[in-house]
Scaffold this motif. Structure first.
Motif, PDB file in Angstrom:
ATOM      1  N   TRP A  31       0.842  -1.205   0.000  1.00 33.11           N
ATOM      2  CA  TRP A  31       0.000   0.000   0.000  1.00 33.11           C
ATOM      3  C   TRP A  31       0.878   1.256   0.000  1.00 33.11           C
ATOM      4  CZ3 TRP A  31      -3.573  -3.810   0.502  1.00 33.11           C
ATOM      5  CH2 TRP A  31      -4.917  -3.490   0.305  1.00 33.11           C
ATOM      6  N   HIS A  32       1.957   1.219   0.781  1.00 39.62           N
ATOM      7  CA  HIS A  32       2.860   2.370   0.853  1.00 39.62           C
ATOM      8  C   HIS A  32       3.439   2.674  -0.527  1.00 39.62           C
ATOM      9  CE1 HIS A  32       6.013   5.027   2.615  1.00 39.62           C
ATOM     10  NE2 HIS A  32       6.746   4.526   1.639  1.00 39.62           N
ATOM     11  N   GLU A  33       3.918   1.649  -1.225  1.00 44.99           N
ATOM     12  CA  GLU A  33       4.521   1.873  -2.548  1.00 44.99           C
ATOM     13  C   GLU A  33       3.476   2.364  -3.550  1.00 44.99           C
ATOM     14  OE1 GLU A  33       7.631   2.021  -2.676  1.00 44.99           O
ATOM     15  OE2 GLU A  33       7.987   1.042  -0.759  1.00 44.99           O
ATOM     16  N   LEU A  34       2.286   1.769  -3.509  1.00 41.62           N
ATOM     17  CA  LEU A  34       1.208   2.253  -4.383  1.00 41.62           C
ATOM     18  C   LEU A  34       0.825   3.688  -4.007  1.00 41.62           C
ATOM     19  CD1 LEU A  34      -0.983  -0.968  -4.591  1.00 41.62           C
ATOM     20  CD2 LEU A  34       0.321   0.070  -6.460  1.00 41.62           C
ATOM     21  N   GLY A  35       0.980   4.005  -2.721  1.00 39.65           N
ATOM     22  CA  GLY A  35       0.725   5.373  -2.260  1.00 39.65           C
ATOM     23  C   GLY A  35       1.617   6.370  -2.972  1.00 39.65           C
ATOM     24  N   HIS A  36       2.889   6.023  -3.162  1.00 37.87           N
ATOM     25  CA  HIS A  36       3.797   6.915  -3.886  1.00 37.87           C
ATOM     26  C   HIS A  36       3.272   7.195  -5.295  1.00 37.87           C
ATOM     27  CE1 HIS A  36       7.136   7.474  -1.150  1.00 37.87           C
ATOM     28  NE2 HIS A  36       7.261   6.173  -0.933  1.00 37.87           N
ATOM     29  N   VAL A  37       2.781   6.153  -5.958  1.00 41.88           N
ATOM     30  CA  VAL A  37       2.273   6.332  -7.325  1.00 41.88           C
ATOM     31  C   VAL A  37       1.007   7.201  -7.300  1.00 41.88           C
ATOM     32  CG1 VAL A  37       1.429   5.170  -9.393  1.00 41.88           C
ATOM     33  CG2 VAL A  37       3.283   4.131  -8.063  1.00 41.88           C
ATOM     34  N   SER A  67       7.558  13.342   0.768  1.00 40.81           N
ATOM     35  CA  SER A  67       7.599  12.948   2.179  1.00 40.81           C
ATOM     36  C   SER A  67       7.218  11.483   2.370  1.00 40.81           C
ATOM     37  CB  SER A  67       6.639  13.833   2.988  1.00 40.81           C
ATOM     38  OG  SER A  67       6.415  13.285   4.275  1.00 40.81           O
ATOM     39  N   GLU A  68       8.135  10.706   2.955  1.00 32.14           N
ATOM     40  CA  GLU A  68       7.829   9.305   3.240  1.00 32.14           C
ATOM     41  C   GLU A  68       6.724   9.194   4.297  1.00 32.14           C
ATOM     42  OE1 GLU A  68       8.646   6.734   1.747  1.00 32.14           O
ATOM     43  OE2 GLU A  68      10.445   7.181   0.619  1.00 32.14           O
ATOM     44  N   GLU A  69       6.766  10.092   5.298  1.00 27.96           N
ATOM     45  CA  GLU A  69       5.749  10.054   6.346  1.00 27.96           C
ATOM     46  C   GLU A  69       4.369  10.333   5.765  1.00 27.96           C
ATOM     47  OE1 GLU A  69       8.521  11.832   6.495  1.00 27.96           O
ATOM     48  OE2 GLU A  69       9.585  11.366   8.369  1.00 27.96           O
ATOM     49  N   PRO A  86       5.398   2.132   8.209  1.00 24.81           N
ATOM     50  CA  PRO A  86       6.710   2.579   7.708  1.00 24.81           C
ATOM     51  C   PRO A  86       6.948   4.064   7.974  1.00 24.81           C
ATOM     52  CG  PRO A  86       5.575   1.250   6.049  1.00 24.81           C
ATOM     53  CD  PRO A  86       4.604   1.463   7.174  1.00 24.81           C
ATOM     54  N   TYR A  87       8.135   4.400   8.455  1.00 23.97           N
ATOM     55  CA  TYR A  87       8.580   5.775   8.713  1.00 23.97           C
ATOM     56  C   TYR A  87       7.839   6.449   9.869  1.00 23.97           C
ATOM     57  CZ  TYR A  87      10.793   5.015   4.233  1.00 23.97           C
ATOM     58  OH  TYR A  87      11.532   4.479   3.206  1.00 23.97           O
ATOM     59  N   LEU A  88       6.858   5.785  10.469  1.00 25.21           N
ATOM     60  CA  LEU A  88       6.155   6.376  11.617  1.00 25.21           C
ATOM     61  C   LEU A  88       6.495   5.627  12.894  1.00 25.21           C
ATOM     62  CD1 LEU A  88       2.607   7.170  10.180  1.00 25.21           C
ATOM     63  CD2 LEU A  88       4.567   8.693  10.388  1.00 25.21           C
TER      64      LEU A  88
END
Ligand code: ZN
Length: 128
Positions: A44-50, A66-68, A89-91
């Protein structure tokens, strides 16, 4: 939903990459390790970047580097039953039950509209 009409490609994370996974939003590409299990939370995090990249291209107010922000954005969209990690991740590792994480992250994104310290606000609400 930013990804509704997009094709996202999946590639292999090369051997010496120092991340668990990697996203290349401009290219609508995420790269995952071929020999390791990828958790839903990481996916989900990686798809979030897209998705964030697409929102940025559409002129929306998103924190595209921002990764957060990406983790909060992605967690806000996860069905609670799909959460398969004890940390975000990152939190970090929240003290509140998993079922509450998406709702807390949704509230943090609303809070961001008028406040700069939304990441701190989010980690406080998550009891990290
Ligand atoms: Zn990331």
């Amino acid at each position: 939903m930013a990804l509704a009409h997009e094709t996202v490609n999946v590639g292999l994370l090369y051997e010496n990459a120092d991340a668990q996974a990697q996203a290349f939003g401009y290219n609508r590409l995420i790269c995952l390790p071929p020999d390791e299990y990828t958790t839903n939370v990481t996916l989900w995090h990686e798809l979030g970047h897209v998705a964030i990249r697409i929102r940025h291209e559409d002129g929306d107010d998103v924190a595209k580097t921002s990764e957060e922000f990406c983790s909060i954005y992605a967690m806000a969209r996860m069905p609670p039953e799909a959460i398969d990690e004890d940390r975000i991740p990152y939190l970090g590792q929240p003290g509140v039950p998993r079922e509450e994480w998406p709702g807390v992250c949704q509230r943090a994104l609303e809070y961001r509209a008028d406040n700069r310290n939304y990441i701190q606000h989010c980690t406080e609400l998550l009891q990290i």
